[in-house]
Design an enzyme around this catalytic site. Structure first.
Site, short mmCIF file in Angstrom:
data_model
loop_
_atom_site.label_atom_id
_atom_site.label_comp_id
_atom_site.label_asym_id
_atom_site.label_seq_id
_atom_site.Cartn_x
_atom_site.Cartn_y
_atom_site.Cartn_z
CG HIS A 7 -6.95 -5.02 1.33
ND1 HIS A 7 -7.06 -4.34 2.56
CD2 HIS A 7 -5.41 -5.23 1.57
CE1 HIS A 7 -6.19 -4.29 3.37
NE2 HIS A 7 -4.98 -4.73 2.94
CG HIS A 21 -1.79 -1.01 1.23
ND1 HIS A 21 -2.72 -1.49 0.49
CD2 HIS A 21 -1.76 -2.14 2.37
CE1 HIS A 21 -3.59 -2.48 0.73
NE2 HIS A 21 -2.95 -2.75 1.95
#
Lengths: 211, 346
Positions: free
Chosen positions: B220, B58
């Site tokens: 996600h 991320h």
């Protein structure tokens, strides 16, 4: 020939076969997790299995329980993620409960799965019906307890069958834990990826014990 | 779509190699700790420590938030996976300066279990640990169950505020209270148009029709509240902000957002959505907030909380009071987020 009691060395061989079976199933696990989560279960399990192989292949065992404890530690310290914590806890706590018994028979099978399952529930807060690996483990533990006085092949056959049935039953459940919970009713129709892994693990143990 | 051209080495070593590179990017300010953690080089003795962490993939969060007046360290997991307990322990030991360590991370089952086991290991080493979970994604649970929400982009303003608070906090108790307040006042909502991929498999993290937008999706690609037809910025932004306004309104623990309030507005790209698109979205958000008499105290805009080449944006709003403003005003510096003293335009 089917085995009545596994020596620690045979237990180690069995768990190495489990590791290979999970590695082979990586695409299946990835697809199962993609349907409900972020699709990382297969890769995480593969990493854990490689860590297990590295650890077991380098070690000699005098206790079957210690094999499972090492399986748990290898998974917990290599995988991370929810899978690492719960699968690590399953085998570490389960193995610890039988660490004093040298060989692995139907009584040890029942103790391993029962203690391991309870520890996973304590750690993660999941209970039967939440669409998690518990839905394969809990019926497997019940079956293993019921078969604790039978031969090891009979016990593992019943345990693996209960695990498979639990995995299939998880399809109809609504996820309430982890990342899949936000899917709500859309999670119906897919089995939980952790339950799929449990079924593969138990089936591989069954094949080894019956071979 | 043609196959993604991903520039990596061994797919299973992506997390290790990116953390190595991140430490290189800090160019001496941070050190690599243990298996896969990093920590600031000179943490003062007696400082109440702030540890962040979570799965890699991320970037530039979470580990990019280690820095001056931000987090003291980060425990890094593999791609999209929580760090194992051993890594959490190593990071905890590296940042502890005798006053204890606050764990501040997004609310995901895997992170909670692994950080909890890590905290138990740290307690065995006589390190005091407290945990505050970031639960800012309003699309993932109603306000009455906000402790079950996912942690998403709101972590950037939250870690900024708590990092500032940690510079002057006298105790772990005090820092825990500051962190809970920063979390309570921060809410986020995201959308996605197309998925990111898992580096190790090359597979997308979810499927979505080409003409649809997933409303309320997680970082996600976790499903949100539903899909809507692809649309324009000016049609989408009001819908997104409405979720945030309604959430502040519906939650009994906070006052509704209204005339005279001051907020931090964070417009985030989930990876592939461009700065051009973020600026167009920011322009619309500013109009909407102005119409309601809400003043933007400061803006964060950029791809800071991402999921590989996922397209999508998120808005995070932090409602400020005098204490939070004071913490906001402190300068900070890291790979992920740097700001000067004060606030833009304030």
């Amino acid at each position: 020939m089917a085995k009545e009691q596994l020596t620690p060395a045979e237990t180690k061989t069995m768990m190495l076969q489990v590791a290979d079976a999970i590695i082979e199933a990586e695409p299946i696990l990835t697809d199962a997790d993609r349907a409900l989560g972020d699709g990382d279960h297969g890769v995480g399990m593969e990493r854990g299995m490689n860590a297990i192989k590295e650890k077991l292949e380098a070690s000699e065992y005098e206790s079957a329980g210690k094999v499972f404890m090492d399986v748990g530690m290898a998974m917990m310290s290599s995988m991370g993620g929810a899978s690492g914590a719960v699968f690590g806890t399953l085998f570490r706590a389960g193995g610890k409960s039988i660490k004093d018994s040298g060989t692995f028979g139907s009584k040890e099978l029942a103790e391993l799965i029962t203690s391991g399952t309870q520890s996973v529930m304590d750690r993660g807060g999941a209970k039967p019906g939440d669409k998690t690996m518990i839905d394969a483990l809990d019926p497997a533990a019940t079956a293993a307890q019921a078969a604790a006085d039978q031969s090891l092949p009979e016990a593992i056959n019943a345990t693996a069958a209960a695990g498979e049935a639990g995995r299939d039953a998880s399809k109809a459940m609504i996820a309430t834990m982890g990342r899949a919970k936000t899917l709500g009713e859309k999670s119906i129709g897919h089995p939980d990826a952790g339950a799929v892994s449990i079924a593969i693990i138990l089936n591989t143990m069954k094949n080894f014990i019956n071979s | 779509m043609s196959e993604l051209k991903k520039l990596i080495n061994d797919p299973l070593k992506v997390a290790d190699e990116l953390v190595e590179g991140l430490v290189d990017a800090y160019n001496g300010e941070c050190v690599h700790v243990g298996q896969r953690s990093l920590a600031l080089k000179n943490i003062p003795d007696g400082k109440v420590a702030l540890l962040v962490g979570g799965g890699c993939g991320h970037e530039p969060i979470y580990h990019g938030l280690v820095g001056k007046n931000l987090a003291d360290g980060a425990a890094c997991g593999d791609i999209f996976a929580a760090p194992p307990p051993g890594i959490v322990l190593e990071a905890t030991q590296a940042v502890d300066k005798g006053k204890g360590v606050l764990y501040l991370y997004g609310n995901y089952a895997g992170d909670v279990m692994n950080f909890d086991i890590g905290a138990e290991l740290a307690e065995d080493e006589d390190i005091d640990v407290r945990t505050v979970l970031i639960c800012d994604d309003v699309a993932s649970a109603p306000p009455t169950e906000k402790q079950n929400r996912r942690g998403v982009a709101g972590l950037v303003p939250i870690v900024k505020l708590v990092g500032a608070a940690s510079q002057t906090a006298c105790s772990l108790d005090e820092l825990e209270i500051s962190a809970k307040k920063a979390c309570l006042m921060t809410r986020s909502i995201g959308v996605s148009m197309s998925p990111g991929s898992i580096p190790a498999t090359g597979k997308p993290t979810f499927d979505i029709d080409a003409d649809k937008i997933g409303l309320g999706m997680g970082i996600h690609g976790e499903p949100g509240v539903g899909e809507i037809p692809m649309t324009t910025t000016d049609e989408l932004v009001p819908q997104m902000l409405d979720y945030l306004f309604k959430d502040f309104e519906a939650d009994e623990d906070v006052a509704a957002l209204g005339e005279g309030d001051e907020v931090i507005l964070f417009v985030n790209s989930l990876g592939a959505t461009t700065m051009m698109e973020l600026l167009i979205a920011l322009r619309k958000a500013k109009q909407i907030l102005s119409e309601r008499g809400i003043k933007i105290y400061d803006v964060i805009v950029g791809p800071l909380v991402t999921c590989q080449e996922m397209t999508g944006i998120s808005f995070s709003i932090t409602k400020l009071d005098d204490e939070l403003k004071q913490h906001w005003n402190m300068a900070c510096q890291s790979i992920c987020y740097t700001k000067l003293e004060g606030a833009q335009g304030a």
